[in-house]
Design a protein around this motif. Structure first.
Motif, PDB file in Angstrom:
ATOM      1  N   UNK A  75       2.498  -9.509   7.423  1.00 38.33           N
ATOM      2  CA  UNK A  75       2.673  -8.607   6.288  1.00 38.33           C
ATOM      3  C   UNK A  75       1.338  -8.348   5.584  1.00 38.33           C
ATOM      4  N   UNK A  76       0.517  -9.378   5.537  1.00 31.59           N
ATOM      5  CA  UNK A  76      -0.759  -9.224   4.832  1.00 31.59           C
ATOM      6  C   UNK A  76      -1.721  -8.324   5.597  1.00 31.59           C
ATOM      7  N   UNK A  77      -1.459  -8.105   6.870  1.00 32.46           N
ATOM      8  CA  UNK A  77      -2.301  -7.202   7.646  1.00 32.46           C
ATOM      9  C   UNK A  77      -1.717  -5.799   7.627  1.00 32.46           C
ATOM     10  N   UNK A  78      -0.408  -5.734   7.732  1.00 37.81           N
ATOM     11  CA  UNK A  78       0.253  -4.432   7.799  1.00 37.81           C
ATOM     12  C   UNK A  78       0.080  -3.661   6.488  1.00 37.81           C
ATOM     13  N   UNK A  79       0.139  -4.352   5.365  1.00 37.19           N
ATOM     14  CA  UNK A  79       0.021  -3.696   4.067  1.00 37.19           C
ATOM     15  C   UNK A  79      -1.273  -2.900   3.930  1.00 37.19           C
ATOM     16  N   UNK A  80      -2.402  -3.566   4.013  1.00 45.01           N
ATOM     17  CA  UNK A  80      -3.677  -2.854   3.912  1.00 45.01           C
ATOM     18  C   UNK A  80      -3.824  -1.773   4.983  1.00 45.01           C
ATOM     19  N   UNK A  81      -3.283  -2.047   6.162  1.00 42.54           N
ATOM     20  CA  UNK A  81      -3.351  -1.059   7.231  1.00 42.54           C
ATOM     21  C   UNK A  81      -2.626   0.217   6.814  1.00 42.54           C
ATOM     22  N   UNK A  82      -1.449   0.030   6.263  1.00 46.00           N
ATOM     23  CA  UNK A  82      -0.656   1.163   5.798  1.00 46.00           C
ATOM     24  C   UNK A  82      -1.427   1.929   4.724  1.00 46.00           C
ATOM     25  N   UNK A  83      -2.006   1.189   3.799  1.00 44.56           N
ATOM     26  CA  UNK A  83      -2.778   1.827   2.733  1.00 44.56           C
ATOM     27  C   UNK A  83      -3.945   2.617   3.319  1.00 44.56           C
ATOM     28  N   UNK A  84      -4.614   2.011   4.282  1.00 44.77           N
ATOM     29  CA  UNK A  84      -5.768   2.669   4.889  1.00 44.77           C
ATOM     30  C   UNK A  84      -5.346   3.959   5.588  1.00 44.77           C
ATOM     31  N   UNK A  85      -4.225   3.910   6.293  1.00 43.53           N
ATOM     32  CA  UNK A  85      -3.769   5.100   7.005  1.00 43.53           C
ATOM     33  C   UNK A  85      -3.322   6.186   6.029  1.00 43.53           C
ATOM     34  N   UNK A  86      -2.752   5.781   4.907  1.00 43.40           N
ATOM     35  CA  UNK A  86      -2.284   6.767   3.937  1.00 43.40           C
ATOM     36  C   UNK A  86      -3.447   7.505   3.303  1.00 43.40           C
ATOM     37  N   UNK A  87      -4.581   6.869   3.278  1.00 42.98           N
ATOM     38  CA  UNK A  87      -5.693   7.461   2.543  1.00 42.98           C
ATOM     39  C   UNK A  87      -6.801   7.982   3.430  1.00 42.98           C
ATOM     40  N   UNK A  88      -7.009   7.368   4.571  1.00 42.28           N
ATOM     41  CA  UNK A  88      -8.220   7.757   5.294  1.00 42.28           C
ATOM     42  C   UNK A  88      -8.028   8.089   6.747  1.00 42.28           C
ATOM     43  N   UNK A 102       0.336  -0.961  -2.739  1.00 41.60           N
ATOM     44  CA  UNK A 102       0.705  -1.553  -1.453  1.00 41.60           C
ATOM     45  C   UNK A 102       0.471  -3.060  -1.475  1.00 41.60           C
ATOM     46  N   UNK A 103      -0.656  -3.479  -2.058  1.00 38.53           N
ATOM     47  CA  UNK A 103      -0.907  -4.915  -2.133  1.00 38.53           C
ATOM     48  C   UNK A 103       0.158  -5.634  -2.943  1.00 38.53           C
ATOM     49  N   UNK A 104       0.583  -4.987  -3.982  1.00 44.02           N
ATOM     50  CA  UNK A 104       1.651  -5.560  -4.798  1.00 44.02           C
ATOM     51  C   UNK A 104       2.923  -5.706  -3.955  1.00 44.02           C
ATOM     52  N   UNK A 105       3.209  -4.669  -3.180  1.00 50.11           N
ATOM     53  CA  UNK A 105       4.388  -4.699  -2.320  1.00 50.11           C
ATOM     54  C   UNK A 105       4.267  -5.786  -1.263  1.00 50.11           C
ATOM     55  N   UNK A 106       3.054  -5.966  -0.752  1.00 47.11           N
ATOM     56  CA  UNK A 106       2.837  -7.013   0.241  1.00 47.11           C
ATOM     57  C   UNK A 106       3.216  -8.370  -0.343  1.00 47.11           C
ATOM     58  N   UNK A 107       2.741  -8.626  -1.545  1.00 47.13           N
ATOM     59  CA  UNK A 107       3.041  -9.908  -2.178  1.00 47.13           C
ATOM     60  C   UNK A 107       4.538 -10.076  -2.383  1.00 47.13           C
ATOM     61  N   UNK A 108       5.178  -8.987  -2.778  1.00 48.98           N
ATOM     62  CA  UNK A 108       6.627  -9.031  -2.975  1.00 48.98           C
ATOM     63  C   UNK A 108       7.344  -9.340  -1.668  1.00 48.98           C
ATOM     64  N   UNK A 109       6.948  -8.632  -0.623  1.00 47.24           N
ATOM     65  CA  UNK A 109       7.575  -8.818   0.676  1.00 47.24           C
ATOM     66  C   UNK A 109       7.389 -10.252   1.143  1.00 47.24           C
ATOM     67  N   UNK A 110       6.190 -10.757   0.928  1.00 43.71           N
ATOM     68  CA  UNK A 110       5.890 -12.128   1.293  1.00 43.71           C
ATOM     69  C   UNK A 110       6.885 -13.077   0.642  1.00 43.71           C
ATOM     70  N   UNK A 111       7.124 -12.829  -0.629  1.00 36.01           N
ATOM     71  CA  UNK A 111       8.072 -13.667  -1.345  1.00 36.01           C
ATOM     72  C   UNK A 111       9.477 -13.536  -0.798  1.00 36.01           C
ATOM     73  N   UNK A 112       9.821 -12.320  -0.375  1.00 38.06           N
ATOM     74  CA  UNK A 112      11.168 -12.121   0.148  1.00 38.06           C
ATOM     75  C   UNK A 112      11.318 -12.822   1.492  1.00 38.06           C
TER      76      UNK A 112
END
Ligand SMILES: Nc1ncnc2c1ncn2[C@@H]1O[C@H](COP(=O)(O)OP(=O)(O)OP(=O)(O)O)[C@@H](O)[C@H]1O
Ligand SMILES: [Mg+2]
Lengths: 341, 333
Positions: free
Chosen positions: B243-256, B299-309
């Motif tokens: 999850x910690x890799x997918x999150x930033x990846x998603x953010x990167x794809x959304x922006x760049x 997205x990072x916030x969501x990553x942390x949330x998902x991690x908790x879930x």
């Protein structure tokens, strides 16, 4: 009077025969550089139904690896290179994996040494206590839950109905250890292998667990108890096997072993035992350290640390030789019959 | 309680970070040589300035930001626009408001990114698990070789190959546009292959680590079929760190995804951001940069949330602020 140990290869499963018969088990680990480490080096023992066998020995003597070899659960680098493991009329080492799987968890239950690591942190107790009942088709899901709750209660976990819903990390160390035991006995296996089941729990709980296991024993379950604690062996185990550097050095009814150990290592283990030492006799730790598996001494692995060693005879291989009824010792000096304890 | 405090802290941090990003970006834009009018003059030739509408645009800008207003005042004016979601017109795209451009382009980029990440996961998880279950076998080496290949090629090259094969030779898919469903296929594949490679390696090593755990052996000792044990006991636990890799990846794809968006002529955020930067379109650039920052932080916030879930240890009793989680989130910042 003296004879070599019982011939191997006869199948168990005959009425009155042993439940488990391990013969000449050898297990190796292959290291990165290709060298083979002999962690288990010719181990033999029997487990009778309704009886408990203690396996004692210092850390690293191969107790856990022997137990894993019996269930064929070694890591990739480990391999059983020789031996036989007879259970239910079959040599488990030659069984196809599919059939082996049906035996694991259903006919042979295993309690792992470290309950913290041996339970999945992200699954509830319910999942972990019922899944094997379902895998083996023992009962339905709701029955499995009932049995799991009962097993938790049996091992002395209060409020099992509530506790079954929690995750392992929400339990204390002692509770987790007991849940691990519940996991192994919930299927009512014919043979229970317990690797140090009472190390992490306090004395009253230890007593409770041993009494529970004694109840299983009375119902005919055969038990192997790996332990450092000679007090546990004395309290609970009918027979004992003493291991040193991957070998059995002495095998005897526990009572006889503890009152008159014949192998110098067994005697040393007893002399250094806090549990059994009497207050007026000082502890005598065995000097030196167990050998490195890669540079095992020739002959008796214990002779470099042995105060009774006589060279060069101790550098010859020491067979496990039968002394009297049920005892066997791997030391030529044991025949002298001296007991200077 | 733990969760509420956790969110409060994170939201406060998010706001502060956004202000910092805006100041830095604005400052850098002031320092950058040239302004929109200069760039237009150079790129389109001095004669055509009048025709491009640049003059009228300048007038409009002056009306908004004031002629000789100090830089700080300009910044504040812009930030007020950000807060009220009214950032004024873009220079480069005359007549279109910055917020409208973002609102139109973001769904495009987000669709692209989400689909690409899903495809990447669809490839990476089975490949990584497969390789891990057959560690050091030929199948393992072959899978990992294929994966490395995907990783070695930049996405615009993959895009070019895809266009060559699927458009030029086979004629199965259109090479550009963003109106019909079939337009989605090629850019998503082009974007997914590289991340799939990274994720597959990650899944494999994470899986190998988990397979060595004692609880996997313990599950085998209960008579579990290997595959069941792998899926139930090992897979979930080895996917949690993913999850910690997918999150930033998603953010990167959304922006760049500038290259891929440009190549396939997709009106996404990356494309607008790139043109805004090239033409010194201050409002549009500020708008997109701030928006990117917002996406990454959310997205990072969501990553942390998902991690908790996914991990009950973190979910438990206020554990959302546990040390493990803190470690995870600092890794991404
Ligand atoms: N995966 C492994 N790879 C290599 N060597 C191993 C591995 N597991 C165990 N060994 C070696 O095998 C020997 C026996 O280990 P084992 O775990 O059986 O000891 P033990 O008698 O159970 O000790 P303890 O009382 O500490 O549990 C040790 O020397 C150990 O280093
Ligand atoms: Mg051990």
């Amino acid at each position: 009077m003296t004879m070599t140990q019982a011939p191997s290869g006869s199948s168990s499963g005959t009425p009155g025969g042993p439940l488990l018969r391990v013969r000449d088990l050898h297990t190796e680990f292959r290291s990165e550089d290709g060298a083979a480490l002999r962690a288990v080096d010719g181990v033999s023992f029997d487990v009778e139904p309704g009886r408990a066998l203690a396996i004692v020995g210092e850390s690293g003597s191969g107790k856990s690896v022997s137990m894993r070899s019996v269930l064929r659960l070694l890591p990739r680098t480990g391999r059983v290179t020789a031996g036989e493991v007879w259970f239910g009329g079959q040599d488990l080492l030659r069984l196809p994996e599919r059939q082996m799987r049906r035996i694991r968890g259903r006919d042979i239950g295993m309690v792992f040494q470290n309950a913290m690591e041996a339970m999945n942190p992200t699954l509830t107790l319910e999942r972990q206590l019922t899944e094997h009942l379902l895998w083996h088709g023992v009962c339905t899901k709701s029955e499995a839950r009932e049995r799991a709750v009962r097993a938790l209660g049996d091992v002395g976990i209060p409020e099992p109905e509530r506790r079954i819903r929690v995750y392992p990390f929400q339990l204390s160390g002692g509770m987790r250890q007991r849940a691990m035991i519940a996991m192994a006995i919930v299927t009512r296996p014919a043979l229970l292998i317990a690797d140090e089941p009472t190390t992490a729990v306090d004395v009253t709980i230890q007593r409770q667990i041993l009494d529970l296991l004694a109840g299983l024993k009375d119902q005919g379950t055969g038990i192997i108890m790996v332990t450092h604690d000679l007090g546990v062996a004395r309290y609970f185990c009918d027979d004992s096997v003493v291991m040193y550097a991957g070998r059995v050095v002495e095998r005897a009814p526990t009572r006889e072993l503890l009152s008159r150990p014949r192998h110098p290592y067994a005697a040393g283990l007893l002399g250094s035992s806090v549990e059994l030492g009497s207050r007026d006799r000082p502890l005598h730790p065995i000097p030196g350290n167990p050998p490195d598996l890669a540079s095992r001494p020739r002959g008796c692995p214990f002779h470099p640390r042995c105060d009774r060693a006589v060279l060069p005879r101790c550098q010859d291989e020491q067979e496990l030789i039968q002394i009297g009824g049920a005892r066997a010792v791997a030391c030529w000096r044991a025949e002298d019959g001296h007991d200077d304890q | 309680m733990g969760v509420v405090r956790f969110f409060g802290q994170r939201l406060a941090r998010l706001a502060v970070s956004l202000v910092a990003v805006s100041i830095i970006t604005f400052g850098l834009l002031q320092l950058a040589p040239g302004n929109f009018a200069d760039i237009q003059r150079v790129t389109s030739g001095a004669t055509s300035i009048a025709g491009t509408g640049t003059e009228s645009m300048l007038a409009e800008t002056q009306a908004r930001y004031g002629d000789d207003t100090p830089v700080v005042q300009q910044y504040l004016t812009f930030m007020k626009g950000v807060v009220t979601w009214d950032m004024g017109p873009s220079y480069r795209y005359a007549g279109r408001a910055v917020e409208d451009i973002i609102a139109a382009a973001f769904p495009v980029s987000a669709t692209l990114a989400v689909l690409a990440v899903l495809l990447a996961l669809l490839i990476a998880v089975p490949a990584g698990v497969f390789a891990a279950m057959r560690q050091n076998s030929k199948a393992d080496h072959a899978t990992m070789f294929g994966v490395t290949l995907g990783h070695a090629l930049p996405n615009y090259l993959i895009a070019a190959f895809l266009i060559l094969i699927f458009t030029a030779f086979l004629g199965w898919f259109p090479s550009s546009g963003w109106e019909r469903p079939e337009h989605v296929f090629l850019p998503v594949v082009a974007l997914a292959l590289g991340p799939a490679a990274v994720l597959a390696r990650y899944v494999r090593s994470s899986m190998l680590e988990t397979l060595r755990e004692e609880y996997v052996t313990a599950a085998m000792a209960k008579g579990g079929p290997y595959r069941t044990v792998v899926v139930r006991h090992a897979l979930r636990n080895s996917l949690i760190p993913l999850v910690t890799v997918v999150g930033p990846l998603l953010a990167a794809l959304m922006t760049g995804t500038v290259f891929v968006e440009a190549l396939f002529r997709i009106p996404g955020l990356g494309y607008y951001a790139a043109t805004a930067a090239a033409s010194r379109d201050m409002p549009l650039l500020m708008g997109t940069v701030l928006f990117f920052a917002l996406i990454i932080m959310v997205v990072n916030l969501l990553v942390d949330l998902t991690y908790g879930i996914l991990d009950p240890r973190i979910r438990a009793e206020g554990g959302w602020t546990s040390s493990r989680l803190r470690k995870v989130s600092t890794q991404q910042v």
